[in-house]
Design an enzyme around this catalytic site. Structure first.
Site, PDB file in Angstrom:
ATOM      1  CD  GLU A  87     -21.724 -10.738  26.408  1.00  0.00           C
ATOM      2  OE1 GLU A  87     -22.729 -11.370  26.762  1.00  0.00           O
ATOM      3  OE2 GLU A  87     -21.226 -10.827  25.282  1.00  0.00           O
ATOM      4  CE1 TYR A 116     -19.520 -16.142  28.581  1.00  0.00           C
ATOM      5  CE2 TYR A 116     -20.349 -13.975  27.937  1.00  0.00           C
ATOM      6  CZ  TYR A 116     -19.294 -14.807  28.291  1.00  0.00           C
ATOM      7  OH  TYR A 116     -18.020 -14.304  28.369  1.00  0.00           O
TER       8      TYR A 116
HETATM    9  P1  NAD Z   1     -12.954 -19.990  24.316  1.00  0.00           P
HETATM   10  O1  NAD Z   1     -14.342 -20.493  24.185  1.00  0.00           O
HETATM   11  O2  NAD Z   1     -12.143 -19.758  23.098  1.00  0.00           O
HETATM   12  O3  NAD Z   1     -12.092 -20.960  25.253  1.00  0.00           O
HETATM   13  C1  NAD Z   1     -12.567 -21.475  26.454  1.00  0.00           C
HETATM   14  C2  NAD Z   1     -11.600 -22.557  26.882  1.00  0.00           C
HETATM   15  O4  NAD Z   1     -12.052 -23.083  28.148  1.00  0.00           O
HETATM   16  C3  NAD Z   1     -11.540 -23.743  25.915  1.00  0.00           C
HETATM   17  O5  NAD Z   1     -10.201 -24.120  25.715  1.00  0.00           O
HETATM   18  C4  NAD Z   1     -12.325 -24.828  26.629  1.00  0.00           C
HETATM   19  O6  NAD Z   1     -11.902 -26.134  26.278  1.00  0.00           O
HETATM   20  C5  NAD Z   1     -12.033 -24.494  28.078  1.00  0.00           C
HETATM   21  N1  NAD Z   1     -13.056 -24.996  29.016  1.00  0.00           N
HETATM   22  C6  NAD Z   1     -14.404 -24.828  28.937  1.00  0.00           C
HETATM   23  N2  NAD Z   1     -15.007 -25.420  29.986  1.00  0.00           N
HETATM   24  C7  NAD Z   1     -14.013 -25.948  30.754  1.00  0.00           C
HETATM   25  C8  NAD Z   1     -13.998 -26.662  31.973  1.00  0.00           C
HETATM   26  N3  NAD Z   1     -15.133 -26.987  32.623  1.00  0.00           N
HETATM   27  N4  NAD Z   1     -12.803 -27.034  32.494  1.00  0.00           N
HETATM   28  C9  NAD Z   1     -11.639 -26.732  31.846  1.00  0.00           C
HETATM   29  N5  NAD Z   1     -11.604 -26.080  30.679  1.00  0.00           N
HETATM   30  C10 NAD Z   1     -12.778 -25.679  30.140  1.00  0.00           C
HETATM   31  O7  NAD Z   1     -13.082 -18.676  25.203  1.00  0.00           O
HETATM   32  P2  NAD Z   1     -12.376 -17.257  25.084  1.00  0.00           P
HETATM   33  O8  NAD Z   1     -13.098 -16.434  24.095  1.00  0.00           O
HETATM   34  O9  NAD Z   1     -10.917 -17.458  24.980  1.00  0.00           O
HETATM   35  O10 NAD Z   1     -12.730 -16.660  26.517  1.00  0.00           O
HETATM   36  C11 NAD Z   1     -11.880 -16.904  27.630  1.00  0.00           C
HETATM   37  C12 NAD Z   1     -12.429 -16.189  28.831  1.00  0.00           C
HETATM   38  O11 NAD Z   1     -12.535 -14.794  28.553  1.00  0.00           O
HETATM   39  C13 NAD Z   1     -13.833 -16.637  29.237  1.00  0.00           C
HETATM   40  O12 NAD Z   1     -13.898 -16.648  30.643  1.00  0.00           O
HETATM   41  C14 NAD Z   1     -14.738 -15.554  28.664  1.00  0.00           C
HETATM   42  O13 NAD Z   1     -15.923 -15.446  29.418  1.00  0.00           O
HETATM   43  C15 NAD Z   1     -13.851 -14.339  28.809  1.00  0.00           C
HETATM   44  N6  NAD Z   1     -14.098 -13.268  27.852  1.00  0.00           N
HETATM   45  C16 NAD Z   1     -14.125 -13.507  26.515  1.00  0.00           C
HETATM   46  C17 NAD Z   1     -14.307 -12.435  25.632  1.00  0.00           C
HETATM   47  C18 NAD Z   1     -14.368 -12.639  24.149  1.00  0.00           C
HETATM   48  O14 NAD Z   1     -14.764 -11.708  23.424  1.00  0.00           O
HETATM   49  N7  NAD Z   1     -13.972 -13.796  23.619  1.00  0.00           N
HETATM   50  C19 NAD Z   1     -14.452 -11.133  26.129  1.00  0.00           C
HETATM   51  C20 NAD Z   1     -14.428 -10.928  27.513  1.00  0.00           C
HETATM   52  C21 NAD Z   1     -14.235 -12.005  28.362  1.00  0.00           C
HETATM   53  O1  DAU Z   2     -18.420  -8.496  25.264  1.00  0.00           O
HETATM   54  C1  DAU Z   2     -17.602  -9.575  25.633  1.00  0.00           C
HETATM   55  C2  DAU Z   2     -18.227 -10.823  25.093  1.00  0.00           C
HETATM   56  O2  DAU Z   2     -18.088 -10.772  23.685  1.00  0.00           O
HETATM   57  C3  DAU Z   2     -17.622 -12.103  25.641  1.00  0.00           C
HETATM   58  O3  DAU Z   2     -17.836 -12.152  27.031  1.00  0.00           O
HETATM   59  C4  DAU Z   2     -18.246 -13.322  24.972  1.00  0.00           C
HETATM   60  O4  DAU Z   2     -17.582 -14.502  25.395  1.00  0.00           O
HETATM   61  C5  DAU Z   2     -18.089 -13.176  23.483  1.00  0.00           C
HETATM   62  O5  DAU Z   2     -18.762 -14.236  22.830  1.00  0.00           O
HETATM   63  C6  DAU Z   2     -18.647 -11.842  22.991  1.00  0.00           C
HETATM   64  O6  DAU Z   2     -20.104 -11.795  23.087  1.00  0.00           O
HETATM   65  P1  DAU Z   2     -20.998 -11.110  21.951  1.00  0.00           P
HETATM   66  O7  DAU Z   2     -22.348 -11.692  22.001  1.00  0.00           O
HETATM   67  O8  DAU Z   2     -20.880  -9.632  21.988  1.00  0.00           O
HETATM   68  O9  DAU Z   2     -20.150 -11.611  20.671  1.00  0.00           O
HETATM   69  P2  DAU Z   2     -20.606 -12.310  19.303  1.00  0.00           P
HETATM   70  O10 DAU Z   2     -19.377 -12.443  18.492  1.00  0.00           O
HETATM   71  O11 DAU Z   2     -21.433 -13.520  19.516  1.00  0.00           O
HETATM   72  O12 DAU Z   2     -21.530 -11.180  18.679  1.00  0.00           O
HETATM   73  C7  DAU Z   2     -21.042  -9.873  18.433  1.00  0.00           C
HETATM   74  C8  DAU Z   2     -22.165  -9.067  17.812  1.00  0.00           C
HETATM   75  O13 DAU Z   2     -22.455  -9.613  16.526  1.00  0.00           O
HETATM   76  C9  DAU Z   2     -23.456  -9.131  18.599  1.00  0.00           C
HETATM   77  O14 DAU Z   2     -24.144  -7.902  18.499  1.00  0.00           O
HETATM   78  C10 DAU Z   2     -24.256 -10.214  17.883  1.00  0.00           C
HETATM   79  C11 DAU Z   2     -23.807 -10.046  16.438  1.00  0.00           C
HETATM   80  N1  DAU Z   2     -23.843 -11.298  15.626  1.00  0.00           N
HETATM   81  C12 DAU Z   2     -23.178 -12.371  16.108  1.00  0.00           C
HETATM   82  C13 DAU Z   2     -23.191 -13.552  15.429  1.00  0.00           C
HETATM   83  C14 DAU Z   2     -22.463 -14.783  15.956  1.00  0.00           C
HETATM   84  C15 DAU Z   2     -24.521 -11.329  14.421  1.00  0.00           C
HETATM   85  O15 DAU Z   2     -25.096 -10.314  13.975  1.00  0.00           O
HETATM   86  N2  DAU Z   2     -24.528 -12.505  13.739  1.00  0.00           N
HETATM   87  C16 DAU Z   2     -23.926 -13.622  14.186  1.00  0.00           C
HETATM   88  O16 DAU Z   2     -24.005 -14.681  13.527  1.00  0.00           O
END
Ligand code: NAD
Ligand code: DAU
Length: 368
Positions: A147, A169
């Site tokens: 992102e 974010y």
């Molecule tokens: P998540 O929301 O499932 O987990 C985040 C964790 O961080 C939680 O356990 C929360 O308690 C902890 N946390 C939040 N604030 C904190 C703080 N101040 N101190 C200590 N712990 C804290 O997140 P995720 O989806 O597992 O994402 C993990 C990492 O990967 C993030 O940095 C996110 O930006 C990145 N990321 C996520 C995705 C995705 O699609 N989920 C994709 C690319 C990158």
């Molecule tokens: O691309 C990596 C990112 O992917 C991570 O860095 C973020 O932590 C993670 O939340 C995710 O972000 P997105 O915004 O892409 O993911 P999300 O699951 O929120 O949404 C995926 C797509 O689905 C996006 O186009 C928005 C759409 N959406 C999402 C939700 C929650 C809907 O249409 N309806 C919904 O209710």
């Protein structure tokens, strides 16, 4: 580098009770190579100790594992943990784009101040290593996201592209990266960064698209699709994302960022279709609702920099998605726990008016 983060190393994993962090911890601990892990996690609504049950319930792994409940923005907690670590993997963040639109402050506190606190601690330990007071400086790995590149109407982002975040974010994540890069250049810290794409799989909080639509579909509740549902994401299984982070930790060049690209570019409508099929439901549950403000239309990354080092994702979306739907079906207690606390007020704030304004969606292939 391999020596410092190889078998027997002590890793500090922040955010290790979350979705990707807990998978990373489970993977590394399951190697049983003597690696010790300390997880520092604030246990926000997104973190759960239950995600670490496989580690904490296994006597051999539990002996190499420590859990610390605390905030990465608190130097009193962070400093001694970094002093004792061979590497710091910062997985902690506030992660949901929609929540960052409702309330950005926590994103900045963790993503900017928290990262600064970690970097200051790593800087101190780097200076101690230079003074011969510890064997080597800790490596710092920042987990970032696709992102940070912003909306990509065509083509694929490469690591040298400018950062152009468009949500609070993504701006917090880009800010973290800029700080990490500055500490590398100015203070000579050993840092690496990963930019992962949209991740899915077990243990993901049901606020994100795939787990939200899965749990709603299984419960027979409406699925709020933003706008026309033609936004494109690049889907990466959580086991691949965690393996990519671990790979960059061990093989990444200092000061470099690496795309951890997914295995499948898909518009949301196609994801929803496959998900409904796996859940045994149909399009009658889907509503088109008012779009996310500033919604990025498309993400796509070029993964060749990491591929050149020998890494590739393994899980095909066609296999990973039905297995994920099955996991949510088989773990109702986990889902109920994730949907407790502030869940209902969040859901109402996020979707109440949207669903009231929502419209039914024609099943693909049946439009007139
Ligand atoms: P998540 O929301 O499932 O987990 C985040 C964790 O961080 C939680 O356990 C929360 O308690 C902890 N946390 C939040 N604030 C904190 C703080 N101040 N101190 C200590 N712990 C804290 O997140 P995720 O989806 O597992 O994402 C993990 C990492 O990967 C993030 O940095 C996110 O930006 C990145 N990321 C996520 C995705 C995705 O699609 N989920 C994709 C690319 C990158
Ligand atoms: O691309 C990596 C990112 O992917 C991570 O860095 C973020 O932590 C993670 O939340 C995710 O972000 P997105 O915004 O892409 O993911 P999300 O699951 O929120 O949404 C995926 C797509 O689905 C996006 O186009 C928005 C759409 N959406 C999402 C939700 C929650 C809907 O249409 N309806 C919904 O209710």
């Amino acid at each position: 580098m391999t020596d410092r983060v190889g078998p027997g190393a002590h890793l500090l994993v922040t955010g290790g009770a979350g979705f990707i962090g807990s998978e990373l911890v489970r993977q590394i601990m399951a190697r049983r190579d003597g690696t010790r892990i300390t997880v520092l996690d604030k246990l926000t609504y997104a973190g759960s100790r239950a995600n670490l049950a496989a580690v904490e319930g296994d006597p051999e792994q539990a002996a190499r594992f420590t859990f610390v409940h605390g905030d990465i923005a608190d130097p009193a907690v962070v400093d001694p943990l970094v002093a004792d670590a061979d590497a710091v993997l910062n997985v902690a963040a506030e992660t949901h784009v929609d929540r960052s639109i409702l309330d950005p402050e926590a994103f900045l506190r963790t993503g900017v101040i928290g990262v600064h606190v970690l970097l200051e601690a790593v800087r101190r330990e780097t200076e101690r290593a230079r003074a011969g007071e510890r064997p080597a400086a800790p490596r710092f790995l920042q987990v970032s996201t696709d992102e940070v590149y912003g909306d990509i109407p065509s083509g694929h982002s490469v690591e040298t592209d400018p950062l152009a975040p468009r949500s609070p974010y993504a701006a917090a994540k880009a800010s973290s990266e800029l700080l990490v890069g500055a500490y590398h250049v100015t203070f000579g810290l050993d840092v690496v960064m990963t930019r992962g794409s949209n991740t899915y799989g077990p243990h993901q909080h049901p606020e994100k698209l795939i787990p939200l639509f899965t749990t709603n579909a299984l419960a027979g509740e409406p699925l709020p699709m933003y706008g026309d549902g033609m936004q494109v994401r690049d889907w990466l299984h959580v086991s691949d994302h965690a393996a990519g982070i671990d790979f960059v930790l061990r093989h990444g060049a200092s000061g470099e960022a690496y795309n951890v690209a997914g295995a499948k570019l898909l518009p949301n409508r196609e994801v929803i279709g496959l998900l409904l099929e796996a859940a045994g439901r149909d399009w009658s549950l889907v509503r088109t609702v008012p779009d996310r403000p500033g919604h990025d239309r498309r993400y796509a990354m070029d993964g060749s920099k990491l591929a050149a080092l020998g890494w590739a994702p393994h899980v095909a979306f066609e296999d990973g998605l039905p297995a994920t739907v099955a996991w949510y079906r088989d773990h109702p207690e986990w889902v109920a726990s994730a949907r407790s606390g502030d869940w209902h007020s969040y859901y109402e704030r996020q979707y109440g008016a949207r669903l009231a304004a929502g419209r039914a969606v024609e099943q693909p292939g049946q439009a007139g």
